[in-house]
Design a protein around this motif. Sequence first.
Motif, PDB file in Angstrom:
ATOM      1  N   UNK A  62       0.993  -1.176  -0.063  1.00 34.50           N
ATOM      2  CA  UNK A  62       0.184  -0.003   0.079  1.00 34.50           C
ATOM      3  C   UNK A  62       0.881   1.117  -0.069  1.00 34.50           C
ATOM      4  N   UNK A  63       0.634   2.439  -0.877  1.00 37.40           N
ATOM      5  CA  UNK A  63       1.292   3.364  -0.815  1.00 37.40           C
ATOM      6  C   UNK A  63       1.435   4.087   0.299  1.00 37.40           C
ATOM      7  N   UNK A  64       2.583   4.951   0.846  1.00 36.59           N
ATOM      8  CA  UNK A  64       2.657   5.427   2.069  1.00 36.59           C
ATOM      9  C   UNK A  64       2.115   7.078   1.815  1.00 36.59           C
ATOM     10  N   UNK A  75      -4.532   4.481   7.650  1.00 36.44           N
ATOM     11  CA  UNK A  75      -5.485   3.594   7.802  1.00 36.44           C
ATOM     12  C   UNK A  75      -5.741   3.588   9.220  1.00 36.44           C
ATOM     13  N   UNK A  76      -6.948   3.653   9.729  1.00 39.05           N
ATOM     14  CA  UNK A  76      -7.456   3.806  11.056  1.00 39.05           C
ATOM     15  C   UNK A  76      -7.456   2.544  11.513  1.00 39.05           C
ATOM     16  N   UNK A  77      -7.172   2.166  12.891  1.00 37.25           N
ATOM     17  CA  UNK A  77      -7.077   0.785  13.552  1.00 37.25           C
ATOM     18  C   UNK A  77      -8.294   0.059  13.316  1.00 37.25           C
ATOM     19  N   UNK A  80     -10.857  -1.146   7.156  1.00 38.50           N
ATOM     20  CA  UNK A  80      -9.883  -1.668   5.989  1.00 38.50           C
ATOM     21  C   UNK A  80      -9.532  -0.620   5.068  1.00 38.50           C
ATOM     22  N   UNK A  81     -10.119   0.286   4.991  1.00 34.73           N
ATOM     23  CA  UNK A  81      -9.825   1.348   4.108  1.00 34.73           C
ATOM     24  C   UNK A  81      -8.532   2.247   4.459  1.00 34.73           C
ATOM     25  N   UNK A  82      -7.574   2.483   3.569  1.00 34.03           N
ATOM     26  CA  UNK A  82      -6.586   3.580   3.647  1.00 34.03           C
ATOM     27  C   UNK A  82      -6.904   4.715   3.017  1.00 34.03           C
TER      28      UNK A  82
END
Length: 262
Positions: A62-64, A75-77, A80-82
Amino acid sequence: LDPVRVAGSTVCRATLHNEDFIREKGIRIGDPVLIRKAGDVIPEVVRVVTEKRAGEEREFVMPESCPVCGSSVYREPGEAVARCLGSSCPAQLKELLIHFASREAMNIEGLGPSIINLLLEKGLISDPADLYRLTYGDLIGLERFGEKSARNLLAAIERSKGTPLSRLLFALGIRHVGAEVARKLTEHFRSLDRILTATLEELSAVPEVGVVIAESVQRYAQEERNRKLVEKLRAVGLNFVLPLAEEARPQPLAGETFVLTG
């Protein structure tokens, strides 16, 4: 995917909808995979055919940073979504405008993704409120626009000013505020100003609105750019109040439950 015949049709894509799913199944870019139609409809990756790997497959990372604006991706703990954290990300603006104009929201007929792209590229709009300041002179002569299409779009934008408050609230794109939650909030507070100035306790007291939704509404209201957008929408004449007539409208289906199957 390389096109393949599955259950009567040719499949070229199968959605890998989150990073955890990819990790769980060990899927790499370039992998040979076994697919099926989940529920006889939706293409799904069942597993990787590891014995057919050529050794050139590579892991997906996943791109930073956002590939559009360069802002950090977070991405929140537990989710699923960044998401891109850029407050002025062009990609987010485009998606917000598409959502704002959609049938379930402001229902601006003829304002689809391609037209929104064109208006953004020409610098004619920078937020949803700018749609209501477009003129015939702005549109005529642009690609896809002749006299009739320009006037039709302007008329559709003007008509949307009469859209009910609940759909305007939904159109703002506040996280966790779907069409039904927007209706509940509207019926309870009866004005956009009251919704956006309500306390956490007041918001949480609305049926079907819990702490997560209440906090999301508050975060939206506290951001300066959002407050500026709301004031611009007010200035162009959108509907910020739930009329008494709308509140008293008969609801013959209230309390009923329907189950629909394809």
